[in-house]
Design an enzyme around this catalytic site. Sequence first.
Site, PDB file in Angstrom:
ATOM      1  N   GLU A 170      18.749-116.638  -7.589  1.00  0.00           N
ATOM      2  CA  GLU A 170      18.657-117.261  -6.274  1.00  0.00           C
ATOM      3  C   GLU A 170      18.146-118.702  -6.341  1.00  0.00           C
ATOM      4  OE1 GLU A 170      16.554-114.555  -3.676  1.00  0.00           O
ATOM      5  OE2 GLU A 170      18.159-113.071  -3.796  1.00  0.00           O
ATOM      6  N   GLU A 290      22.685-108.346  -6.642  1.00  0.00           N
ATOM      7  CA  GLU A 290      21.770-107.609  -5.766  1.00  0.00           C
ATOM      8  C   GLU A 290      22.513-107.300  -4.478  1.00  0.00           C
ATOM      9  OE1 GLU A 290      18.118-109.630  -4.877  1.00  0.00           O
ATOM     10  OE2 GLU A 290      17.703-110.146  -6.968  1.00  0.00           O
TER      11      GLU A 290
END
Length: 558
Positions: A170, A290
């Site tokens: 991220e 994810e």
Amino acid sequence: MSRLLGRLLVLVLLATGLSAAAPAGAREPVRTPAQAVAAMQPGWNLGNTFDATGADETSWGNPRVTRELLAGIRDQGFNSIRIPVTWGQHQAADHTIDPAYLARVQEVVGWALDEGFYVMINIHHDSWQWIATMPTDHDNVLARYNAIWTQVAAAFRDASPRLVLESVNEPQFSGSSGDAQNYALLAELNTSFHRIVRASGGGNTTRLLVLPTLHTNADQGRLDALTAEFTALDDPHLIATVHYYGYWPFSVNVAGGYRFDATAQAELLGTFQRLRDSLISKGIPVILGEYGLLGFDRHTGTIEQGEKLKFFELFGHQARTSRVTTMLWDNGQHFDRTAGIWRDTELFGQIASSWRTRSGTAASDLLFVRRGAPVTARTITLNPNGTGFTHVRLGATTLRRGPDYQVSGDQLTLSAGLLSRLTKAEGYGVKASLSLRFSRGVPWRLDIVAYDSPVVSAATGTTAAYAVPTVFNGDRLATMTATYADGGNAGPHNWTPYKEFDRAFAPDYAAGTIKLTPEFFAEVTDGAPVTVTFVFWSGDTVTYRITRTGDSVTGTPA
């Protein structure tokens, strides 16, 4: 689930077409990146463990990883495991990684490889802890980042080709001039990662490397920027990654997004369409590193059970037909790592079923029958999702088509006689759970709930601890609105009257209260009456009026 039963599940999944990683000790298969990514499906995250920013892997509440835990996850049918790693707190001033910590990561990675998993490791929460400062501290951040990958690449240069490396989790930047600079900085990190790993030799010369989009987001600009990086690197052993936690209002239950409605569905479908158009169609394999719902960070009840099951059913179908490998985010809230069981077997059953087929669902998993009112036939819309509806069961009994229910197209009508029998027992709450059966996939549970309108009472309290006394009478809270007399929105997220479940309010069915949180009152105007409307899953609404005066709160039914 016992180890033996788990192995039987794996055999069943393999028989239905799922691929599996090579068992321990077997000769490593030669696979193209696309074949390897397909063999990684499905995947699981060892979340809140080595990515924990505390002293060690247990600091965020999970137990120490054991070989038995990994074997238990393998028994659930998973073929890959993502092991997020936060390195920063284990680095010395000269950026050397604590040898004991690196050795522990190597130990767990080795166990996972021995269990037959594909394994993915990365740089995780460092992304927001210190990598984010790259716009204003470029040279120091890059040096520290490069030092991590230099050491990690050396440590794993001779590991199985089933070990996959992910550049950074991220990625995000603070203090930049905007996305153009953000894309350039991320490309610099990814390029440096690629250079370091490839130059380390051994198995790293062709090891699969995973590159993320900015924020691991699948918006079109993010995908376009990553595609340009793939073109520049011109390496056939690269994989793209994004994350997916759903349409945000649905994912956390805010702004009226308490249903998996057409808007939430369209957002999901659009995400996979962009992945197909921007990456997959160009031959770039994709790992969805994810996925889940953001409300799960609190507990899985933030989103109503049937609504979240519909989300995971469609998500799994889109991933499977798009050839995207998925890795379930699990920070300990899904698989109980001590007991070795799923905390919500129904949820996992839906997820696992979606790896190989579709399942039928319905407009809701709740059907409310009001006490004291005449019981009438009720109709619910079915979502066959390409399957065929077959029958309805009550426990081991197959109900009778005609006397008990009728089906016309996608409309299932339960007879008044059936509902009367199911709700004749005194009291409120779930009186029966019907199992709607389809030709494929998992059954759909439909709870028949006896209820009456909820009743709220006056109460006083403080902004630190305020609860509305509530007799739920079998009903369940879906959402809450909060507005001032002039029509303005009260509380957090004041762009919408609908407040965030668990953040601003939360039902406590056992205690008979609805809590209004300090976070809610922190953004309520002192002295201004607020009209709160509680919206229940039966369709009933109850209105309440509260006034905050300093730290004191009074409330009465409206």
